[in-house]
Design a protein around this motif. Structure first.
Motif, PDB file in Angstrom:
ATOM      1  N   ILE A 160       0.915  -1.095  -0.216  1.00 28.20           N
ATOM      2  CA  ILE A 160       0.048   0.220  -0.003  1.00 28.20           C
ATOM      3  C   ILE A 160       0.506   1.391   0.326  1.00 28.20           C
ATOM      4  O   ILE A 160       0.394   2.165  -0.632  1.00 28.20           O
ATOM      5  N   LYS A 161       1.909   1.133   0.959  1.00 23.59           N
ATOM      6  CA  LYS A 161       3.324   2.519   0.976  1.00 23.59           C
ATOM      7  C   LYS A 161       4.055   2.288  -0.242  1.00 23.59           C
ATOM      8  O   LYS A 161       5.139   2.948  -0.147  1.00 23.59           O
ATOM      9  N   CYS A 162       3.528   1.291  -1.638  1.00 22.13           N
ATOM     10  CA  CYS A 162       4.957   1.283  -2.568  1.00 22.13           C
ATOM     11  C   CYS A 162       5.662   2.453  -2.899  1.00 22.13           C
ATOM     12  O   CYS A 162       5.700   4.097  -3.584  1.00 22.13           O
ATOM     13  N   VAL A 163       4.081   2.980  -3.920  1.00 23.97           N
ATOM     14  CA  VAL A 163       4.392   4.135  -4.630  1.00 23.97           C
ATOM     15  C   VAL A 163       4.391   5.725  -4.020  1.00 23.97           C
ATOM     16  O   VAL A 163       5.165   6.143  -4.448  1.00 23.97           O
ATOM     17  N   PRO A 164       3.362   5.712  -3.516  1.00 23.39           N
ATOM     18  CA  PRO A 164       3.272   6.695  -2.252  1.00 23.39           C
ATOM     19  C   PRO A 164       4.785   7.641  -1.974  1.00 23.39           C
ATOM     20  O   PRO A 164       6.072   8.268  -2.348  1.00 23.39           O
TER      21      PRO A 164
END
Length: 188
Positions: A163-167
């Motif tokens: 979930i945190k990857c792209v941001p």
């Protein structure tokens, strides 16, 4: 390989400069503040996903000053955060080791390099696999007396990191160009 290992003594040598020490100390303070105030837990995922901006000063320290200063910011940030505002439990050194490894990984991957999207994504991925997923799941499994299983914590960490990857990668990439514009002689 020697190119990356050479970054360790280079970054130690940089700590002899007063400007470098002052900048690293400010980034350490920023890591503590962001870790305490710039975070949120997403309840829709069963409180397993914690968003925090504390990784930013660690990665910035790694890009500007190398692996040893960023490892110090990661490790000392964890210890000092616990001393300033304990989170309810006893101090656990495993997360300090994870902070130290996070700093080493970002410092080795980013210091003295062009901060391209693939390089930042690779550094983030290595850190995620080593420190934020497998090691953090092991620390949680150890900390909570082997209940539930290691695979439970590993699955929760994988979901959280996905979930945190792209941001997180985009934040580091957005900071990359301004960081590259800082002349090296400013801190040396």
């Amino acid at each position: 390989m020697t190119h990356y290992l050479k970054k360790i003594p280079d970054s130690v040598f940089g700590l002899k400069n007063v400007r470098t020490l002052a900048a690293v100390a400010m980034l350490l303070a920023l890591r503590i503040v962001l870790g305490m105030f710039a975070n949120a837990t997403l309840a829709c995922f069963g409180n397993t996903v914690k968003l925090s901006a504390a990784f930013i000063p660690i990665a910035v320290t790694g890009a500007l000053f190398g692996p040893v200063p960023s490892a110090l910011v990661g490790a000392l940030g964890d210890v000092l955060s616990f001393i300033i505002a304990p989170t309810g439990g006893a101090y656990f050194p495993g997360f300090t080791i994870s902070g130290l490894l996070t700093g080493l990984i970002y410092g080795i991957a980013l210091y003295g390099e062009r901060l391209s999207l693939p390089r930042i994504a690779a550094a983030w991925a290595v850190n995620t696999l080593v420190a934020e997923t497998f090691l953090a799941a092991f620390w949680l499994y150890t900390l909570y007396a082997n209940e539930p299983s290691y695979s439970f914590y590993l699955t929760a960490r994988l979901i959280s990191q996905a979930i945190k990857c792209v941001p997180e990668i985009l934040i580091l990439f957005a900071l990359g160009k301004p960081l590259e514009m800082i002349p090296e002689k400013v801190f040396r």
